[in-house]
Motif scaffolding. Structure first.
Motif, PDB file in Angstrom:
ATOM      1  N   ARG A   1      33.955  46.808  35.916  1.00 30.51           N
ATOM      2  CA  ARG A   1      33.898  45.927  37.097  1.00 30.51           C
ATOM      3  C   ARG A   1      35.185  45.113  37.217  1.00 30.51           C
ATOM      4  NH1 ARG A   1      30.396  40.841  38.488  1.00 30.51           N
ATOM      5  NH2 ARG A   1      29.511  41.397  40.517  1.00 30.51           N
ATOM      6  N   TYR A   2      35.633  44.577  36.083  1.00 31.24           N
ATOM      7  CA  TYR A   2      36.873  43.800  36.054  1.00 31.24           C
ATOM      8  C   TYR A   2      38.059  44.671  36.447  1.00 31.24           C
ATOM      9  CZ  TYR A   2      40.713  41.068  33.978  1.00 31.24           C
ATOM     10  OH  TYR A   2      41.885  40.384  33.758  1.00 31.24           O
TER      11      TYR A   2
ATOM     12  N   LEU B   1      38.101  45.483  40.232  1.00 34.48           N
ATOM     13  CA  LEU B   1      38.482  44.339  41.057  1.00 34.48           C
ATOM     14  C   LEU B   1      39.988  44.093  40.958  1.00 34.48           C
ATOM     15  CD1 LEU B   1      37.529  42.189  42.975  1.00 34.48           C
ATOM     16  CD2 LEU B   1      37.001  40.702  41.036  1.00 34.48           C
TER      17      LEU B   1
ATOM     18  N   LEU C   1      30.516  44.748  44.272  1.00 28.71           N
ATOM     19  CA  LEU C   1      31.455  43.638  44.422  1.00 28.71           C
ATOM     20  C   LEU C   1      31.366  43.024  45.818  1.00 28.71           C
ATOM     21  CD1 LEU C   1      34.506  45.222  42.561  1.00 28.71           C
ATOM     22  CD2 LEU C   1      33.227  43.203  41.820  1.00 28.71           C
TER      23      LEU C   1
ATOM     24  N   SER D   1      28.269  40.941  45.886  1.00 22.81           N
ATOM     25  CA  SER D   1      28.425  39.724  45.085  1.00 22.81           C
ATOM     26  C   SER D   1      29.341  38.706  45.754  1.00 22.81           C
ATOM     27  CB  SER D   1      29.005  40.082  43.704  1.00 22.81           C
ATOM     28  OG  SER D   1      28.134  40.952  43.000  1.00 22.81           O
TER      29      SER D   1
ATOM     30  N   TYR E   1      32.616  39.062  46.079  1.00 24.20           N
ATOM     31  CA  TYR E   1      33.943  39.078  45.487  1.00 24.20           C
ATOM     32  C   TYR E   1      34.933  39.918  46.303  1.00 24.20           C
ATOM     33  CZ  TYR E   1      31.684  37.098  41.349  1.00 24.20           C
ATOM     34  OH  TYR E   1      30.978  36.298  40.491  1.00 24.20           O
TER      35      TYR E   1
ATOM     36  N   VAL F   1      40.077  41.124  48.414  1.00 20.34           N
ATOM     37  CA  VAL F   1      39.400  40.276  47.431  1.00 20.34           C
ATOM     38  C   VAL F   1      39.241  38.884  48.029  1.00 20.34           C
ATOM     39  CG1 VAL F   1      39.523  39.294  45.118  1.00 20.34           C
ATOM     40  CG2 VAL F   1      40.371  41.612  45.533  1.00 20.34           C
ATOM     41  N   THR F   2      38.043  38.338  47.948  1.00 25.87           N
ATOM     42  CA  THR F   2      37.776  37.012  48.504  1.00 25.87           C
ATOM     43  C   THR F   2      38.249  35.927  47.536  1.00 25.87           C
ATOM     44  OG1 THR F   2      35.580  36.879  47.486  1.00 25.87           O
ATOM     45  CG2 THR F   2      35.735  37.913  49.677  1.00 25.87           C
TER      46      THR F   2
ATOM     47  N   GLU G   1      36.367  33.818  46.090  1.00 28.96           N
ATOM     48  CA  GLU G   1      35.439  33.856  44.951  1.00 28.96           C
ATOM     49  C   GLU G   1      35.832  34.957  43.971  1.00 28.96           C
ATOM     50  OE1 GLU G   1      33.726  31.698  48.231  1.00 28.96           O
ATOM     51  OE2 GLU G   1      34.565  33.730  48.132  1.00 28.96           O
ATOM     52  N   GLY G   2      36.287  36.096  44.528  1.00 33.75           N
ATOM     53  CA  GLY G   2      36.719  37.185  43.662  1.00 33.75           C
ATOM     54  C   GLY G   2      37.955  36.827  42.871  1.00 33.75           C
TER      55      GLY G   2
ATOM     56  N   ASP H   1      38.886  33.769  42.020  1.00 28.89           N
ATOM     57  CA  ASP H   1      38.476  32.783  41.013  1.00 28.89           C
ATOM     58  C   ASP H   1      37.815  33.472  39.819  1.00 28.89           C
ATOM     59  OD1 ASP H   1      39.439  30.754  42.593  1.00 28.89           O
ATOM     60  OD2 ASP H   1      37.480  30.197  43.423  1.00 28.89           O
ATOM     61  N   TRP H   2      36.986  34.481  40.116  1.00 32.58           N
ATOM     62  CA  TRP H   2      36.302  35.216  39.042  1.00 32.58           C
ATOM     63  C   TRP H   2      37.319  35.953  38.173  1.00 32.58           C
ATOM     64  CZ3 TRP H   2      35.587  40.304  37.452  1.00 32.58           C
ATOM     65  CH2 TRP H   2      34.523  40.526  36.567  1.00 32.58           C
TER      66      TRP H   2
END
Length: 267
Positions: free
Chosen positions: A21-22, A25, A58, A61, A63, A74-75, A77-78, A80-81
């Motif tokens: 997932r990481y 993204l 994603l 979620s 992101y 990527v938002t 929030e994404g 920041d994550w």
């Protein structure tokens, strides 16, 4: 997930799904807004269908935001994550490098006598090279390989400080080819250190040393080589063309290597 010391590993290392997932993204952030799921699949080694499933997750979620066919961003929030997980990874890797890898660092030393693997030896500096001394020394290490006298052996688990003094670099200036003053080659042979090295920097310097029948030990990469030799306790005579000297003395000062420029008027 905890490591051998009981410290928690970063969330992205908890399982393969978290790590994938990481990675996905990160790839979306690097390729946005035109994102090829096939390219991401090839890059990280999963199927295109798996990438599609992760991208959908994603988006759900919050992101990643879908902006059309094959277009994603990527938002906040994404981002920041990603930042929080990356910070966790960096902290974890710093600890691994310092506490884990640092404790198993292996160096090489010349055996002063036959040594077996797994014994404690003294670590001494001779002629700018680390030596493993079974008789001991101010610093110690443990052998990780065996070897006969004169062979290189692996040593680790260092303790103490290797006792040696830095060498001194004596710089002999040589005029450029356009200068009428030419020193006699005798000035080289009379200044060669008894147990040290001779280095030359510049064609004029090489010609002068060659005329003196002295064989130079260092001809290339002299600024680095001379500095390292001095740091390792060797005395060095540096025969250098005048316009080469500032570069060398600057590096010597940076590394706190004792040095002196000989008075050319005395030649």
């Amino acid at each position: 997930m905890a490591d051998a010391d009981g410290e928690n590993s970063p969330d992205v290392l908890e399982n393969k799904r978290s790590a994938t997932r990481y990675q996905i993204l990160v790839e979306i952030a690097a390729r946005q807004p035109a994102v090829s799921q096939n390219e991401i699949a090839d890059t990280i080694g999963v199927t295109s269908q798996a990438v599609s499933d992760y991208v959908r997750d994603l988006v759900e979620s919050g992101y990643v935001e879908k902006r059309g066919r094959g277009r994603y961003e990527v938002t906040k929030e994404g981002v920041d994550w990603l930042i929080s997980r990356t910070d966790d990874l960096e902290t974890y890797l710093e600890r691994v490098n310092s506490d884990v890898l640092g404790s198993v660092e292996v160096d090489a030393a010349i055996a002063l006598d036959d040594v077996d693997e797994g014994i404690e030896v003294g670590i001494v500096m001779r002629d700018g090279i680390l030596h493993a001394n079974p008789a001991g020394g101010t610093a110690t290490a443990v052998t990780v390989t065996s070897g006969k006298k004169g062979e290189a052996v692996g040593v680790a688990d260092f303790e103490g400080v290797v006792d040696y003094d830095a060498g001194t670099v004596s710089v002999l200036p040589v005029p450029t080819v356009t200068d009428a003053d030419r020193p006699n080659s005798d000035v080289v042979s009379t200044r060669v250190p008894e147990e040290g090295l001779v280095a030359v920097a510049g064609t004029e310097a090489y010609a002068l040393v060659s005329q003196s029948d002295v064989a130079p030990d260092i001809r290339f990469g002299t600024a680095e080589g001379v500095t390292e030799a001095g740091m390792l306790g060797l005395d060095v005579l540096l025969v250098a063309v005048t316009d080469e000297i500032p570069r060398h003395t600057s590096k010597l000062r940076d590394q706190n290597v004792p040095h002196r420029v000989l008075d050319s008027d005395a030649f």
